[in-house]
Scaffold this active site. Sequence first.
Site, mmCIF file in Angstrom:
data_model
loop_
_atom_site.group_PDB
_atom_site.id
_atom_site.type_symbol
_atom_site.label_atom_id
_atom_site.label_comp_id
_atom_site.label_asym_id
_atom_site.label_seq_id
_atom_site.Cartn_x
_atom_site.Cartn_y
_atom_site.Cartn_z
ATOM 1 N N LYS A 112 80.382 75.247 28.880
ATOM 2 C CA LYS A 112 81.399 74.702 27.675
ATOM 3 C C LYS A 112 82.825 74.913 28.062
ATOM 4 C CE LYS A 112 77.505 74.816 24.574
ATOM 5 N NZ LYS A 112 76.303 75.002 25.475
HETATM 6 C C1 LIG Z 1 75.320 74.029 25.849
HETATM 7 C C2 LIG Z 1 74.440 74.297 27.030
HETATM 8 C C3 LIG Z 1 73.605 73.436 27.536
HETATM 9 C C4 LIG Z 1 73.008 72.167 26.663
HETATM 10 O O1 LIG Z 1 74.032 71.233 26.594
HETATM 11 P P1 LIG Z 1 74.115 70.044 25.691
HETATM 12 O O2 LIG Z 1 75.440 69.580 25.691
HETATM 13 O O3 LIG Z 1 74.247 70.726 24.345
HETATM 14 O O4 LIG Z 1 73.085 69.279 25.646
HETATM 15 C C5 LIG Z 1 72.925 73.763 28.526
HETATM 16 N N1 LIG Z 1 73.059 74.860 29.364
HETATM 17 C C6 LIG Z 1 74.090 75.714 28.918
HETATM 18 C C7 LIG Z 1 74.158 77.083 29.791
HETATM 19 C C8 LIG Z 1 74.756 75.685 27.930
HETATM 20 O O5 LIG Z 1 75.849 76.583 27.204
#
Ligand SMILES: *Cc1c(COP(=O)(O)O)cnc(C)c1O
Length: 498
Positions: A112
């Site tokens: 993120k």
């Molecule tokens: C948010 C997240 C995901 C999922 O990603 P999306 O864009 O919501 O599909 C996968 N792995 C981690 C570690 C995340 O923080």
Amino acid sequence: MEVNYRSTRSNAAPISASKAILKGLADDGGLFVPDHLPKLDRSLSELADMNYQEVAYEVMKLLLTDFTEEELKHCIESAYDDKFDTKEIAPLKKADGAYYLELFHGSTIAFKDMALSILPHLMITAARKNHIENQIVILTATSGDTGKAALAGFANVEGTRIVVFYPKDGVSPIQEKMMVTQEGANTCVVGIHGNFDNAQNGVKAIFTDEALKEKMDRAGFQFSSANSINIGRLVPQIVYYVYAYTRLLKQGVIKEGEKINFTVPTGNFGNILAGYYAGKMGVPIGRLICASNSNKVLYDFFTTGTYDKNREFILTSSPSMDILISSNLERLIYHIAGDDAAKNAALMDELKKDGRYTITKDMEEKLSQFYGGYATEEDTAKAISSLYESDGYVIDPHTAVARSVYEGYRKATGDTTPTVIVSTASPFKFETSVLKALGKETNADDLALADTLSKIAGVPVPKAVACLRGARVLHTGVCEKDKASMQKMVEKFLGIEA
Ligand SMILES: *Cc1c(COP(=O)(O)O)cnc(C)c1O
């Protein structure tokens, strides 16, 4: 040519990128989508000679067309700097025949950061362009990860404030510690006596309170949202798909134009959707392999054409993928419906009413690029231990879900196309699950476990974890779970309480 953003739920007039970033969600409740997807105007081999920041500019300039070159470059330079612990920003590591795209080198060691480190800069630039004098106040409810990534992104960004609410007894000790030690006078972290849903509902209620909105405006503030449906988060995610392809090209693994696959551990469908957009913009992508954990609502969707959230919610070792409503899937539904807002809105109404919808055969045929798979908890643990045994490479449980699904895909299809596995978190963020999968003792405090993992993996403890040693708690705010109590905390922080 200008790219404007239209809603997935109505034919309201499209708006500029900067306005879409400020608004987050369309007035009709739909998500903003680009009115067309421009093709890359640099060849892939030209892009292969650029660094991450340069590739980011070449991609983002095509989609955020009302930002000037100077503005966009400033945002990119401010985001992808030494907050990242490697100059490559998103390195590729080869292990057991696949390429792991490590998206966890930013300040909170999860993917993120890739979008949340640039969103604050895009947002204040957008505010200036639209002659908004108010300070932007970001209000977020978090179950752990997003809150910290948003805090780290917005901390000390002039013209912004950020308030994060989290369930006091509902996050891991390391997650709580990461949040309450957050520096930056413009940040505020509050624990609520309630669960994540309470926090989320309180935030929504505060957001839509008209009296508060007026009061804030008089004091020079306005709310905005940093959640994953904002196109200011989606667009920066397209960059690393282009980057990954061009690194494989540069390393001679592939020839220009040769297709590659991506396997993406998926929750809200934002990350993999960015991959789909990268393909439409000209990156040669074969399959997009969508990996779910035991909450396999997307696997069921890709195999049956029915999306059905009416099921038990399962807590897994990959908590950031424990999701039953994948909000960003709405954008894909809109596109496979032929960019038909009415058709999409009808399906979303069904989802709201009955918790399920079924797409038409025509729409299903447009999904052939996607392959859905899922991994159980046992599969996930095995994916961690087997990769460690074969290559000495340690991955986190989210990435392990992707590895497991990719192994299944390869067996089922015999497809030997070079494949990038999108690695979304550092194993240090989920060290207990990782050490358990490796058959190690986990009876110690978090920082001791980090040292153990560091020895096993042969990589240093990341700064995000190491700096928690002796870090001072800066946020001690706690409140009840009702809207009035939460609002009081926000007003106090902004200095506008009655
Ligand atoms: C948010 C997240 C995901 C999922 O990603 P999306 O864009 O919501 O599909 C996968 N792995 C981690 C570690 C995340 O923080």
